[in-house]
Scaffold this motif. Structure first.
Motif, PDB file in Angstrom:
ATOM      1  N   GLN A 185      15.049 -20.954 -14.494  1.00  0.00           N
ATOM      2  CA  GLN A 185      13.592 -20.860 -14.608  1.00  0.00           C
ATOM      3  C   GLN A 185      12.925 -22.037 -13.911  1.00  0.00           C
ATOM      4  O   GLN A 185      11.969 -21.854 -13.157  1.00  0.00           O
ATOM      5  N   LEU A 186      13.424 -23.237 -14.143  1.00  0.00           N
ATOM      6  CA  LEU A 186      12.839 -24.418 -13.493  1.00  0.00           C
ATOM      7  C   LEU A 186      12.984 -24.352 -11.978  1.00  0.00           C
ATOM      8  O   LEU A 186      12.064 -24.706 -11.243  1.00  0.00           O
ATOM      9  N   ALA A 187      14.144 -23.884 -11.512  1.00  0.00           N
ATOM     10  CA  ALA A 187      14.377 -23.791 -10.067  1.00  0.00           C
ATOM     11  C   ALA A 187      13.418 -22.785  -9.425  1.00  0.00           C
ATOM     12  O   ALA A 187      12.825 -23.057  -8.371  1.00  0.00           O
ATOM     13  N   VAL A 188      13.240 -21.633 -10.060  1.00  0.00           N
ATOM     14  CA  VAL A 188      12.344 -20.607  -9.497  1.00  0.00           C
ATOM     15  C   VAL A 188      10.894 -21.079  -9.562  1.00  0.00           C
ATOM     16  O   VAL A 188      10.139 -20.926  -8.592  1.00  0.00           O
ATOM     17  N   GLU A 189      10.490 -21.674 -10.680  1.00  0.00           N
ATOM     18  CA  GLU A 189       9.109 -22.164 -10.783  1.00  0.00           C
ATOM     19  C   GLU A 189       8.834 -23.248  -9.748  1.00  0.00           C
ATOM     20  O   GLU A 189       7.736 -23.310  -9.187  1.00  0.00           O
ATOM     21  N   SER A 190       9.814 -24.090  -9.478  1.00  0.00           N
ATOM     22  CA  SER A 190       9.658 -25.109  -8.436  1.00  0.00           C
ATOM     23  C   SER A 190       9.476 -24.445  -7.077  1.00  0.00           C
ATOM     24  O   SER A 190       8.623 -24.838  -6.284  1.00  0.00           O
ATOM     25  N   ARG A 239       5.997 -23.050  -6.504  1.00  0.00           N
ATOM     26  CA  ARG A 239       4.923 -24.031  -6.242  1.00  0.00           C
ATOM     27  C   ARG A 239       4.612 -24.167  -4.756  1.00  0.00           C
ATOM     28  O   ARG A 239       3.496 -24.498  -4.391  1.00  0.00           O
ATOM     29  N   TRP A 240       5.605 -23.921  -3.900  1.00  0.00           N
ATOM     30  CA  TRP A 240       5.364 -24.099  -2.468  1.00  0.00           C
ATOM     31  C   TRP A 240       5.493 -22.823  -1.649  1.00  0.00           C
ATOM     32  O   TRP A 240       5.142 -22.805  -0.467  1.00  0.00           O
ATOM     33  N   CYS A 241       5.986 -21.729  -2.254  1.00  0.00           N
ATOM     34  CA  CYS A 241       6.196 -20.506  -1.476  1.00  0.00           C
ATOM     35  C   CYS A 241       5.151 -19.453  -1.842  1.00  0.00           C
ATOM     36  O   CYS A 241       5.220 -18.821  -2.894  1.00  0.00           O
ATOM     37  N   ARG A 242       4.211 -19.266  -0.959  1.00  0.00           N
ATOM     38  CA  ARG A 242       3.126 -18.303  -1.189  1.00  0.00           C
ATOM     39  C   ARG A 242       3.640 -16.865  -1.244  1.00  0.00           C
ATOM     40  O   ARG A 242       3.187 -16.070  -2.064  1.00  0.00           O
ATOM     41  N   ASP A 243       4.597 -16.520  -0.385  1.00  0.00           N
ATOM     42  CA  ASP A 243       5.118 -15.151  -0.362  1.00  0.00           C
ATOM     43  C   ASP A 243       5.746 -14.763  -1.702  1.00  0.00           C
ATOM     44  O   ASP A 243       5.470 -13.694  -2.240  1.00  0.00           O
ATOM     45  N   GLN A 270      17.349 -16.174  -2.942  1.00  0.00           N
ATOM     46  CA  GLN A 270      17.823 -16.391  -4.303  1.00  0.00           C
ATOM     47  C   GLN A 270      16.686 -16.250  -5.312  1.00  0.00           C
ATOM     48  O   GLN A 270      16.851 -15.662  -6.370  1.00  0.00           O
ATOM     49  N   ALA A 271      15.508 -16.772  -4.970  1.00  0.00           N
ATOM     50  CA  ALA A 271      14.363 -16.677  -5.872  1.00  0.00           C
ATOM     51  C   ALA A 271      14.007 -15.217  -6.128  1.00  0.00           C
ATOM     52  O   ALA A 271      13.751 -14.821  -7.273  1.00  0.00           O
ATOM     53  N   ARG A 272      14.015 -14.403  -5.083  1.00  0.00           N
ATOM     54  CA  ARG A 272      13.648 -12.991  -5.239  1.00  0.00           C
ATOM     55  C   ARG A 272      14.622 -12.250  -6.141  1.00  0.00           C
ATOM     56  O   ARG A 272      14.231 -11.332  -6.849  1.00  0.00           O
ATOM     57  N   GLU A 273      15.885 -12.657  -6.129  1.00  0.00           N
ATOM     58  CA  GLU A 273      16.870 -12.046  -7.023  1.00  0.00           C
ATOM     59  C   GLU A 273      16.591 -12.395  -8.484  1.00  0.00           C
ATOM     60  O   GLU A 273      16.993 -11.664  -9.382  1.00  0.00           O
ATOM     61  N   LEU A 274      15.894 -13.502  -8.721  1.00  0.00           N
ATOM     62  CA  LEU A 274      15.656 -13.990 -10.072  1.00  0.00           C
ATOM     63  C   LEU A 274      14.259 -13.681 -10.607  1.00  0.00           C
ATOM     64  O   LEU A 274      13.969 -13.954 -11.774  1.00  0.00           O
ATOM     65  N   MET A 302      17.912 -30.919  -9.873  1.00  0.00           N
ATOM     66  CA  MET A 302      17.504 -29.524  -9.820  1.00  0.00           C
ATOM     67  C   MET A 302      18.049 -28.911  -8.537  1.00  0.00           C
ATOM     68  O   MET A 302      18.028 -29.520  -7.483  1.00  0.00           O
ATOM     69  N   THR A 303      18.502 -27.686  -8.642  1.00  0.00           N
ATOM     70  CA  THR A 303      19.075 -26.969  -7.519  1.00  0.00           C
ATOM     71  C   THR A 303      17.973 -26.372  -6.660  1.00  0.00           C
ATOM     72  O   THR A 303      16.996 -25.832  -7.176  1.00  0.00           O
ATOM     73  N   TYR A 304      18.133 -26.478  -5.317  1.00  0.00           N
ATOM     74  CA  TYR A 304      17.184 -25.861  -4.394  1.00  0.00           C
ATOM     75  C   TYR A 304      17.378 -24.353  -4.428  1.00  0.00           C
ATOM     76  O   TYR A 304      18.495 -23.852  -4.400  1.00  0.00           O
ATOM     77  N   VAL A 305      16.281 -23.616  -4.482  1.00  0.00           N
ATOM     78  CA  VAL A 305      16.309 -22.160  -4.462  1.00  0.00           C
ATOM     79  C   VAL A 305      15.488 -21.694  -3.272  1.00  0.00           C
ATOM     80  O   VAL A 305      14.305 -22.020  -3.163  1.00  0.00           O
ATOM     81  N   GLY A 306      16.115 -20.962  -2.373  1.00  0.00           N
ATOM     82  CA  GLY A 306      15.405 -20.371  -1.244  1.00  0.00           C
ATOM     83  C   GLY A 306      14.822 -19.026  -1.640  1.00  0.00           C
ATOM     84  O   GLY A 306      15.014 -18.536  -2.761  1.00  0.00           O
ATOM     85  N   CYS A 307      14.113 -18.413  -0.716  1.00  0.00           N
ATOM     86  CA  CYS A 307      13.435 -17.143  -1.004  1.00  0.00           C
ATOM     87  C   CYS A 307      14.403 -16.054  -1.442  1.00  0.00           C
ATOM     88  O   CYS A 307      14.112 -15.322  -2.397  1.00  0.00           O
TER      89      CYS A 307
END
Length: 69
Positions: free
Chosen positions: A26-31, A34-38, A8-12, A1-6
């Motif tokens: 979808q899996l990358a963003v959901e992962s 799980r750890w990013c409250r913001d 990249q996640a916000r773009e998705l 699974m590819t790491y997604v930072g904030c």
């Protein structure tokens, strides 16, 4: 699974909410969520706004926002 930072996640996030992401994205963003409250809070806000708009427009949105504060 590819790491997604904030960034990249916000773009998705809109694609996630609308169900438009590929399974891998979808899996990358959901992962990430799980750890990013913001980003999780951002998704909750986006869903609240979308729901309010579907239910009755700007007046409903204003009342939703004021009741959440």
């Amino acid at each position: 699974m590819t790491y997604v930072g904030c960034n990249q996640a916000r773009e998705l996030l809109e694609g996630l909410i609308d169900g438009e992401l590929s399974m891998a994205d979808q899996l990358a963003v959901e992962s990430h969520l799980r750890w990013c409250r913001d980003c999780t809070l951002r998704v909750q806000d986006m869903r609240l706004i979308g729901s309010a708009l579907r239910l009755g427009g700007a007046g409903t949105l204003a009342s939703c926002i004021s009741s959440c504060q």
